[in-house]
Motif scaffolding. Structure first.
Motif, PDB file in Angstrom:
ATOM      1  N   ILE A  72      18.495   6.787 -82.850  1.00 35.84           N
ATOM      2  CA  ILE A  72      17.741   5.995 -81.878  1.00 35.84           C
ATOM      3  C   ILE A  72      16.534   5.385 -82.578  1.00 35.84           C
ATOM      4  CG2 ILE A  72      16.424   6.050 -79.723  1.00 35.84           C
ATOM      5  CD1 ILE A  72      18.175   8.291 -78.760  1.00 35.84           C
ATOM      6  N   SER A  73      16.361   4.075 -82.433  1.00 35.04           N
ATOM      7  CA  SER A  73      15.259   3.394 -83.104  1.00 35.04           C
ATOM      8  C   SER A  73      13.935   3.689 -82.427  1.00 35.04           C
ATOM      9  CB  SER A  73      15.503   1.879 -83.117  1.00 35.04           C
ATOM     10  OG  SER A  73      15.361   1.338 -81.816  1.00 35.04           O
ATOM     11  N   LYS A  75      11.622   1.503 -81.676  1.00 40.84           N
ATOM     12  CA  LYS A  75      11.382   0.498 -80.633  1.00 40.84           C
ATOM     13  C   LYS A  75      12.022   0.914 -79.312  1.00 40.84           C
ATOM     14  CE  LYS A  75      11.482  -3.916 -81.592  1.00 40.84           C
ATOM     15  NZ  LYS A  75      11.935  -5.303 -81.915  1.00 40.84           N
ATOM     16  N   VAL A  76      13.238   1.432 -79.395  1.00 39.84           N
ATOM     17  CA  VAL A  76      13.952   1.860 -78.183  1.00 39.84           C
ATOM     18  C   VAL A  76      13.317   3.125 -77.609  1.00 39.84           C
ATOM     19  CG1 VAL A  76      16.120   2.891 -77.389  1.00 39.84           C
ATOM     20  CG2 VAL A  76      16.157   0.770 -78.697  1.00 39.84           C
ATOM     21  N   LEU A  94      11.722  -7.819 -74.635  1.00 37.94           N
ATOM     22  CA  LEU A  94      12.755  -7.237 -75.485  1.00 37.94           C
ATOM     23  C   LEU A  94      13.919  -8.201 -75.660  1.00 37.94           C
ATOM     24  CD1 LEU A  94      12.981  -3.542 -74.191  1.00 37.94           C
ATOM     25  CD2 LEU A  94      11.690  -4.427 -76.145  1.00 37.94           C
ATOM     26  N   VAL A  98      18.348  -5.492 -78.187  1.00 32.54           N
ATOM     27  CA  VAL A  98      17.560  -4.264 -78.083  1.00 32.54           C
ATOM     28  C   VAL A  98      17.777  -3.612 -76.715  1.00 32.54           C
ATOM     29  CG1 VAL A  98      15.227  -3.284 -78.107  1.00 32.54           C
ATOM     30  CG2 VAL A  98      15.843  -5.101 -79.716  1.00 32.54           C
ATOM     31  N   GLU A 101      20.949  -1.838 -76.958  1.00 30.11           N
ATOM     32  CA  GLU A 101      20.713  -0.625 -77.745  1.00 30.11           C
ATOM     33  C   GLU A 101      20.025   0.433 -76.877  1.00 30.11           C
ATOM     34  OE1 GLU A 101      18.156   0.712 -81.718  1.00 30.11           O
ATOM     35  OE2 GLU A 101      18.432  -1.418 -81.253  1.00 30.11           O
ATOM     36  N   LEU A 102      19.102  -0.014 -76.044  1.00 31.90           N
ATOM     37  CA  LEU A 102      18.412   0.876 -75.110  1.00 31.90           C
ATOM     38  C   LEU A 102      19.398   1.486 -74.111  1.00 31.90           C
ATOM     39  CD1 LEU A 102      15.817   2.032 -73.822  1.00 31.90           C
ATOM     40  CD2 LEU A 102      15.533  -0.160 -72.641  1.00 31.90           C
ATOM     41  N   SER A 106      20.107   5.368 -73.615  1.00 34.18           N
ATOM     42  CA  SER A 106      19.937   5.967 -72.285  1.00 34.18           C
ATOM     43  C   SER A 106      21.171   6.741 -71.876  1.00 34.18           C
ATOM     44  CB  SER A 106      19.636   4.873 -71.253  1.00 34.18           C
ATOM     45  OG  SER A 106      18.475   4.169 -71.585  1.00 34.18           O
TER      46      SER A 106
END
Length: 493
Positions: A72-73, A75-76, A94, A98, A101-102, A106
């Motif tokens: 998990i990055s 930013k996320v 965002l 992204v 990716e979020l 989640s």
């Protein structure tokens, strides 16, 4: 009456996280390992994933539990941790990649509320990005669980435009569940013989060692393919396949079918009116017939100082509940009824001019920010009485401008008595609390967008949204530089 002070609670909990006071766990995020000091009790309450992980992890020598999330990055995770503590999420800055990716993160962290919100946001506000990234997102939606909203969005597209997937290079790598969900569609716009062909091709691709020449196949080869297609074959509507296609397409692969089914297919060809009772007979697929309205040779030009023809096409597609914006000819004419700089900015003026007119769009250009906000009212305006009106067809929106990278659409989510709120005597009009217009739209700063239980997708950034039951802060109130109201008329003859 119960008053809920969620904003203050959210701010306090976020400050609690940022302080790092009394933390008992740390989360190492990303490949470069940023460390977040957290309180396990908060994360346990918010996520089954964190509860399970912190139950499994023992304290280190510093009495801290360490959890690693390298995939998990940062930013996320910054978005996720603010949601976990404060229940807030801001997506407008965002990139769509992204946000996706979020969504994946989640899902991994079992944040169910966030999973549904992010899917809805992508489908209703970023459909063009989903189409552009069809292969990647569609595949991923079936490789992980819970992406039902995105799956349905794509399957609706595939049903109407089957070549999108069946003729793509990604077809053969399609997950089995994805293929089955498509084959089950009653509205799949594809000949049943072609559906059979595609199913066979997909099954062969899963077994590359099968002989290329069908004449060389053994019973074991057919058995391998039959096992591969075990869940797909019941979705094929064999009794909708014409006799010629049965001979050319089904006969060579008859070993894939149960004996009784093959006999019933043959008997249906010989005696079409004979009722089949021994095999399951699925109904024919529904063929969608699109009747395009006859266009005027010279459609009425758009008369607006605020919106473009592209904006009008987008609004028209929303009125018709289309998945993508119209291109080229607009099925509707936008007849200008009111313009603030021409007719006046009082809400009373709107009621007087629009009285007894239905199917109207109001367009607002917000002072200072340049936002273009608006809403569609399918019901008649009434200048005589204050009314709360019920409809399931209204919506509000924010159009793509330099302020917003994409348009935002928010439909009324239930057939509510408060979908349209009309208060002529109070100089007030609104779409529940989500978009409220009051007084003189230019000289009085009284317009506001609040959190709404009917229009769930906010059309303004969160910093400009007001709580539902408290007095709005000045930053949430706005006036307009210009507004226009159009009557929406079909341009068919």
């Amino acid at each position: 009456m119960t008053t809920k002070f969620f904003d203050r609670l959210s701010d306090d909990l976020i400050r609690f996280f940022e302080s790092g006071i009394n933390y008992d766990a740390s989360i190492e995020v990303g490949e470069d390992t940023d460390i977040y000091k957290v309180h396990s009790i908060v994360l346990r309450l918010r996520s089954p994933y964190f509860k399970k992980k912190f139950d499994e992890i023992t304290f280190n020598d510093d009495f801290v539990k360490v959890l690693k999330l390298p995939k998990i990055s940062v930013k996320v995770f910054n978005v996720i941790i603010k949601y976990v503590y404060g229940g807030i999420i801001s997506l407008e800055k965002l990139e769509n990649s992204v946000i996706f990716e979020l969504l994946i993160a989640s899902n991994e962290l079992e944040l169910d509320e966030l999973i549904n919100h992010l899917q809805t946001h992508l489908v209703y506000n970023n459909a063009s990005w989903l189409r552009l990234n069809f292969a990647q997102v569609y595949q991923t939606s079936y490789q992980v669980k819970n992406f039902v909203i995105i799956q349905e969005f794509y399957n609706d597209i595939i049903a109407k435009h089957p070549n999108t997937i069946f003729e793509s290079e990604n077809f053969y790598s399609l997950p089995e569940d994805a293929l089955i969900s498509i084959l089950k569609r009653d509205d799949l716009q594809l000949d049943e013989g072609k559906i059979w062909d595609y199913a066979i091709q997909w099954g062969k691709a899963k077994n590359p060692t099968l002989p290329a020449n069908l004449d060389e196949w053994t019973s074991d080869n057919f058995l391998i393919l039959k096992k591969t297609l075990k869940r797909c074959l019941p979705c094929v509507r064999f009794f909708s396949i014409p006799g010629k296609d049965v001979v050319e397409k089904i006969y060579p692969y008859q070993q894939l079918l149960e004996n009784q089914l093959f006999l019933d297919i043959n008997s249906k060809i010989i005696a079409p009116n004979r009722t089949i009772t021994t095999s399951l007979v699925l109904p024919p697929r529904k063929v969608l017939i699109t009747i395009l309205p006859t266009r005027r040779n010279t459609p009425i030009p758009l008369s607006s100082k605020i919106i473009t023809n592209e904006h009008a096409l987008e609004i028209s597609s929303w009125i018709d509940k289309k998945e993508s914006a119209y291109i080229g000819n607009n099925p509707y004419d936008f007849k200008l009824l009111v313009r603030g700089s021409r007719d006046g900015f009082d809400v009373k003026t709107i009621f007087d001019i629009c009285d007894q007119i239905s199917n109207t769009v109001i367009i607002l250009k917000v002072k200072d920010t340049g936002e273009i906000l608006g809403g569609f009212n399918p019901l008649e305006w009434n200048r005589e009485t204050n009314q709360l009106k019920k409809t399931e067809d209204s919506f509000i929106f924010s159009l793509k401008t330099s302020f917003w990278s994409n348009s935002v659409l928010s439909r009324v989510n239930e057939n509510s008595e408060r979908a349209i709120c009309s208060y002529r005597r109070d100089f007030k009009f609104g779409f529940d609390h989500a978009l409220c217009l009051r007084g003189n739209l230019k000289t009085e700063k009284k317009c506001v967008c609040k959190f709404s239980t009917l229009y769930l997708q906010p059309i303004r950034p969160f910093k400009f949204l007001a709580p539902k039951y408290t007095t709005p802060e000045d930053r949430c109130l706005f006036s307009v530089d210009e507004y226009e109201i159009f009557e929406i008329l079909s341009n068919s003859i």
